[in-house]
Design an enzyme around this catalytic site. Sequence first.
Site, PDB file in Angstrom:
ATOM      1  N   SER A 119       0.814  -1.213   0.000  1.00  0.00           N
ATOM      2  CA  SER A 119       0.000   0.000   0.000  1.00  0.00           C
ATOM      3  C   SER A 119       0.842   1.255   0.000  1.00  0.00           C
ATOM      4  CB  SER A 119      -0.929  -0.047   1.215  1.00  0.00           C
ATOM      5  OG  SER A 119      -0.910   1.168   1.911  1.00  0.00           O
ATOM      6  N   LYS A 120       0.446   2.148  -0.883  1.00  0.00           N
ATOM      7  CA  LYS A 120       1.109   3.438  -1.030  1.00  0.00           C
ATOM      8  C   LYS A 120       1.143   4.182   0.312  1.00  0.00           C
ATOM      9  CE  LYS A 120      -0.115   7.625  -3.560  1.00  0.00           C
ATOM     10  NZ  LYS A 120      -0.778   8.151  -4.737  1.00  0.00           N
TER      11      LYS A 120
END
Length: 549
Positions: free
Chosen positions: A291-292
């Site tokens: 996840s960013k």
Amino acid sequence: MTPEILTPHADRTPEELEAAYPARDLPAGAAVTRFGPSPTGFVHIGGLYTALISRRLARQTGGVFFLRIEDTDKKREVAGAEDLIISSLHDWGLEADEGNFAHGEVRGSHGPYRQSERKAIYQSVVRRLLEQGHAYPCFASAEELQALREQQQALKIPPGYYGKWAIWRDKDPAEAEAALAAGKPFVIRLRSPASGPDKVTLPDVVRGDLVLDTNRQDAVLLKADGMPTYHLAHVVDDHLMRTTHVIRGHEWLSSYPLHAQIFDLLGWERPHFAHISPIEKMDGSSRRKLSKRKDPEASVEYYLEQGYPRDAVIEYLINLADGRFEDWRKENPAADALTYPLELDRMNRSGALFDGDKLDSISRELIGSMDDAAVYAAVSDWAHRHDPAFALLLDAEPAYSTAILGIERHGERVRKDIAHWAQVPADISCFFDPAYGVLEPQARELLASLEPAPPAALLAEIAAGYDPALSRDEWLEWLRAIGERHGYAQSMKIYKADKEAWRGHFGDMAAALRIVLTARRNTPDLCEIMQVMGADRVRSRIEAAAGWL
Ligand code: GLU
């Protein structure tokens, strides 16, 4: 209502577009692939992974790999993001053959390569869909759409704009005229050819034939600002840019049936599709997509900041894509990983699991195989970008720096403990006098805590007699003899035989020397450290330490 009014930017017929962007003149089997990032200011490692696979396929078939900037969503756009994408591809050795490049350069015959510059093209295609009744304008407001959703929820039926819920699908054209005259905003929707729930079988190069739900949604093709949605832009661009293989994240799998419908309605041959599994990581006992927001390692910047050699990251990603890479590597130890013949139909189908330890081990091997000059160049390059204070130390003494970095990298036992350059400052700063000055209190403290403490006379004797020209064996003999005179048994065995008779053993003395010279307990080979530091530096550090005791 005339399609002309709804598509005011259209400037050509689809036939003219076909002629303007003809099939590419490439040998049979050559793949045309692309990387289509959105300029959001963040290059995800998954994007780099997809770009790598796409470029590899184009390269190994003598095809073309192009970069297309997917900037139709102006709200998400971040200033400088396009430059970041271009420089990232360059930095990772994945430069495109066509597209936008640094300094405003554009290469290639099938552009423009920025979607925001292709409005007329999209509208030209949509005009044809309108003329043929495959698309229609929809003036539904956000409130009306919300009301639809609520009704569908209450009835527990699938949400969306389809069938009888598609309120503008079969409206009297006069109503559309009136809405247009009243200045109501509108979108252009696809008239889905599917009449009810159904299944469709679509091919995927990685996953084989997929049985998916047919698309029933009258999906938006052109938004209220006249720009296309991803769905339309993908079909139009990949057709007119003559993409042969659409390699993209598997999050697009569910809209693949919609894309296939649009290709078919336009009478265009569909390209091959390969939906790539996302890179996942373990979170406790479950897997999730990198996840960013949560994972620093999701951004390619992370690898640059940490100073992972480019080739290590690339090798790692290829390894992730294809389990057979490892065998190939054994047979081709010196080959460039980017020459590995990747086969899409043999790639991992399940999610690729990110494994930082594996990356580190690939990187350690690679760094272990580099020569000193290459290591120095890479460390210096990294330091100039990410650790300017450390860069100053290196710049002041390049030859000394290269020698330090060469410690334990020759001979039989090559050190393999460096996985990325950000580890280096903590590892070698102590060699430089300005940095050692800062570390000195730590050296004093460590020395004071040593049990047994070395006698000052021992240190003085070492300082006075050290000669860097001694071979390792001579050095050992010399040091052991001095130690013995000051109560350090020459070996553990001798010490253990009669502990009372000795102050300590050779290892204890070496520990004291390490602390004095490097302000650390654990270091690489002491003999090499002393040789690299040279007689003067060794002498002055040891003499100073003798004064602390
Ligand atoms: N702009 C899309 C994305 O970033 C591209 C997907 C594709 O490669 O078609 O997800």
